[in-house]
Design a protein around this motif. Structure first.
Motif, mmCIF file in Angstrom:
data_model
loop_
_atom_site.group_PDB
_atom_site.id
_atom_site.type_symbol
_atom_site.label_atom_id
_atom_site.label_comp_id
_atom_site.label_asym_id
_atom_site.label_seq_id
_atom_site.Cartn_x
_atom_site.Cartn_y
_atom_site.Cartn_z
ATOM 1 N N ASP A 48 0.704 -0.193 -4.791
ATOM 2 C CA ASP A 48 1.647 -1.307 -4.676
ATOM 3 C C ASP A 48 3.074 -0.845 -4.966
ATOM 4 N N ALA A 49 3.222 -0.054 -6.030
ATOM 5 C CA ALA A 49 4.553 0.421 -6.423
ATOM 6 C C ALA A 49 5.163 1.296 -5.333
ATOM 7 N N ILE A 50 4.325 2.117 -4.693
ATOM 8 C CA ILE A 50 4.813 2.982 -3.614
ATOM 9 C C ILE A 50 5.254 2.140 -2.423
ATOM 10 N N LEU A 51 4.435 1.132 -2.066
ATOM 11 C CA LEU A 51 4.795 0.263 -0.941
ATOM 12 C C LEU A 51 6.086 -0.507 -1.215
ATOM 13 N N ASP A 52 6.292 -0.886 -2.476
ATOM 14 C CA ASP A 52 7.511 -1.607 -2.852
ATOM 15 C C ASP A 52 8.705 -0.667 -3.024
ATOM 16 N N ASN A 53 8.449 0.636 -2.950
ATOM 17 C CA ASN A 53 9.480 1.655 -3.158
ATOM 18 C C ASN A 53 10.175 1.480 -4.504
ATOM 19 N N ASP A 54 9.378 1.067 -5.507
ATOM 20 C CA ASP A 54 9.879 0.899 -6.869
ATOM 21 C C ASP A 54 9.582 2.189 -7.627
ATOM 22 N N LEU A 55 10.522 3.107 -7.625
ATOM 23 C CA LEU A 55 10.272 4.443 -8.174
ATOM 24 C C LEU A 55 10.048 4.434 -9.676
ATOM 25 N N ASN A 56 10.686 3.510 -10.372
ATOM 26 C CA ASN A 56 10.458 3.422 -11.817
ATOM 27 C C ASN A 56 9.019 2.985 -12.091
ATOM 28 N N GLU A 57 8.532 2.057 -11.270
ATOM 29 C CA GLU A 57 7.151 1.592 -11.419
ATOM 30 C C GLU A 57 6.175 2.693 -10.988
ATOM 31 N N VAL A 58 6.543 3.459 -9.964
ATOM 32 C CA VAL A 58 5.711 4.592 -9.541
ATOM 33 C C VAL A 58 5.527 5.563 -10.707
ATOM 34 N N LYS A 59 6.616 5.840 -11.416
ATOM 35 C CA LYS A 59 6.566 6.740 -12.575
ATOM 36 C C LYS A 59 5.583 6.213 -13.624
ATOM 37 N N LYS A 60 5.658 4.907 -13.910
ATOM 38 C CA LYS A 60 4.775 4.316 -14.916
ATOM 39 C C LYS A 60 3.308 4.362 -14.480
ATOM 40 N N GLU A 61 3.065 4.038 -13.216
ATOM 41 C CA GLU A 61 1.685 4.004 -12.719
ATOM 42 C C GLU A 61 1.095 5.409 -12.633
ATOM 43 N N LEU A 62 1.928 6.402 -12.323
ATOM 44 C CA LEU A 62 1.452 7.788 -12.339
ATOM 45 C C LEU A 62 1.016 8.179 -13.744
ATOM 46 N N VAL A 207 1.184 5.247 12.421
ATOM 47 C CA VAL A 207 1.240 4.090 11.525
ATOM 48 C C VAL A 207 0.020 4.131 10.612
ATOM 49 N N ASN A 208 0.253 3.985 9.305
ATOM 50 C CA ASN A 208 -0.864 3.876 8.377
ATOM 51 C C ASN A 208 -1.354 2.430 8.407
ATOM 52 N N PRO A 209 -2.575 2.174 8.895
ATOM 53 C CA PRO A 209 -3.031 0.791 9.066
ATOM 54 C C PRO A 209 -3.123 0.010 7.761
ATOM 55 N N GLU A 210 -3.488 0.689 6.680
ATOM 56 C CA GLU A 210 -3.570 0.025 5.379
ATOM 57 C C GLU A 210 -2.184 -0.452 4.950
ATOM 58 N N ASP A 211 -1.187 0.427 5.081
ATOM 59 C CA ASP A 211 0.190 0.066 4.719
ATOM 60 C C ASP A 211 0.715 -1.056 5.613
ATOM 61 N N ALA A 212 0.400 -0.957 6.905
ATOM 62 C CA ALA A 212 0.888 -1.962 7.852
ATOM 63 C C ALA A 212 0.318 -3.337 7.527
ATOM 64 N N LEU A 213 -0.996 -3.378 7.228
ATOM 65 C CA LEU A 213 -1.629 -4.660 6.915
ATOM 66 C C LEU A 213 -1.120 -5.222 5.597
ATOM 67 N N GLU A 214 -0.938 -4.341 4.608
ATOM 68 C CA GLU A 214 -0.435 -4.818 3.317
ATOM 69 C C GLU A 214 1.000 -5.327 3.449
ATOM 70 N N ARG A 215 1.777 -4.702 4.319
ATOM 71 C CA ARG A 215 3.149 -5.169 4.577
ATOM 72 C C ARG A 215 3.114 -6.587 5.140
ATOM 73 N N THR A 216 2.177 -6.833 6.060
ATOM 74 C CA THR A 216 2.033 -8.169 6.628
ATOM 75 C C THR A 216 1.529 -9.158 5.577
ATOM 76 N N ASN A 217 0.613 -8.716 4.713
ATOM 77 C CA ASN A 217 0.125 -9.578 3.624
ATOM 78 C C ASN A 217 1.278 -10.038 2.748
ATOM 79 N N LYS A 218 2.126 -9.080 2.358
ATOM 80 C CA LYS A 218 3.259 -9.409 1.489
ATOM 81 C C LYS A 218 4.215 -10.381 2.185
ATOM 82 N N LYS A 219 4.433 -10.153 3.479
ATOM 83 C CA LYS A 219 5.327 -11.015 4.251
ATOM 84 C C LYS A 219 4.765 -12.433 4.320
ATOM 85 N N PHE A 220 3.453 -12.534 4.575
ATOM 86 C CA PHE A 220 2.821 -13.852 4.666
ATOM 87 C C PHE A 220 2.903 -14.586 3.333
#
Length: 256
Positions: A48-62, A207-220
């Motif tokens: 989720d953090a990677i998809l949101d491009n939240d690098l601070n959150e990526v650091k924490k989740e890593l 296109v990564n289908p998982e990323d594409a679908l999650e992008r649509t989920n977030k948009k919806f």
């Protein structure tokens, strides 16, 4: 940060893990099985953090994920099965063995040839199928994508994107035939074929289908919550609104 400081930070984590395992009532009780589901959850949170491009959150989740790796290694060391050094050395040996173009005299021309060599080396290591490396517990969409990546590595693939799109169209037609027949089992089977072919087409579009679908989920979710908020401002429950009324706010949300 220097390599020395990085190693010192990792040593600090190992020491803390030792202390928690000895002193914390919760940590002492954990097993490989009890933290497995938590590891899966942490992996999705990192995604989720990677998809949101939240690098601070990526650091924490890593960090959370690294803790789990250290935790498993600590449990393994207590039964003398493996420790963190074994884990590190195992992956180092594997990386060296599977990168002969770096650590040997093998020559490759591009990324695709690297991937093909990777799959060939895995078969030489004793794997009977290139699909052995696909975890059974993966979500179906991710699993389909990994299956297609794996077989591509040994040359089982379409040559052109238009061939894959033709296959999508063929599967859609077959699905419509079964929809008209009303046979639910066959409808499900053909629907699966449509999804599988669409995932394959996504690969040809890079296109990564998982990323594409999650992008649509977030948009919806974002648009639907806008609709809910607007309905709340009117003091009118969604279930009491007509589709036409909802559509007004939905179109507003699309413009935002």
């Amino acid at each position: 940060m220097s390599k020395e400081l990085q190693l010192k930070a990792f040593e600090r984590l190992l020491i803390i893990m030792d202390e928690l395992r000895e002193q914390c009532p919760w940590d002492k009780k954990q097993t490989l099985q009890t933290i497995r589901h938590l590891t899966i959850e942490e992996t999705y949170e990192l995604g989720d953090a990677i998809l949101d491009n939240d690098l601070n959150e990526v650091k924490k989740e890593l960090g959370d994920l690294l803790l789990h790796i250290v935790f498993y290694a600590k449990i393994g060391s207590e039964t003398n099965d493996f420790d963190i050094a074994d884990v590190c050395n195992e992956i180092c040996d594997k990386l060296i063995h599977r990168h002969p173009h770096i650590y040997s005299d093998t020559v490759v021309k591009d990324e695709e040839e690297v991937k093909q060599n990777w799959e060939k080396l895995k078969l030489k290591e004793g794997k009977k199928s290139v699909l052995e490396g696909v975890p059974r517990s993966l979500p179906a969409l991710v699993k389909a994508s990994r299956i297609q990546d794996k077989v591509k590595g040994v040359g089982f693939d379409w040559e052109e994107p238009h061939q894959v799109w033709d296959k999508v169209q063929e599967e859609l037609e077959e699905l419509q035939v079964e929809v008209k027949s009303g046979d639910q089992d066959k409808i499900e089977a053909e629907f699966g074929d449509v999804l599988f072919s669409m995932i394959n087409y996504a690969r040809f579009l890079n296109v990564n289908p998982e990323d594409a679908l999650e992008r649509t989920n977030k948009k919806f979710i974002k648009r639907f919550q806008y609709l809910e908020n607007k309905a709340g401002e009117l003091g009118k429950p969604l279930m009491d609104m007509t589709l036409a009324e909802m559509d007004v706010f939905w179109n507003e949300a699309k413009k935002l």
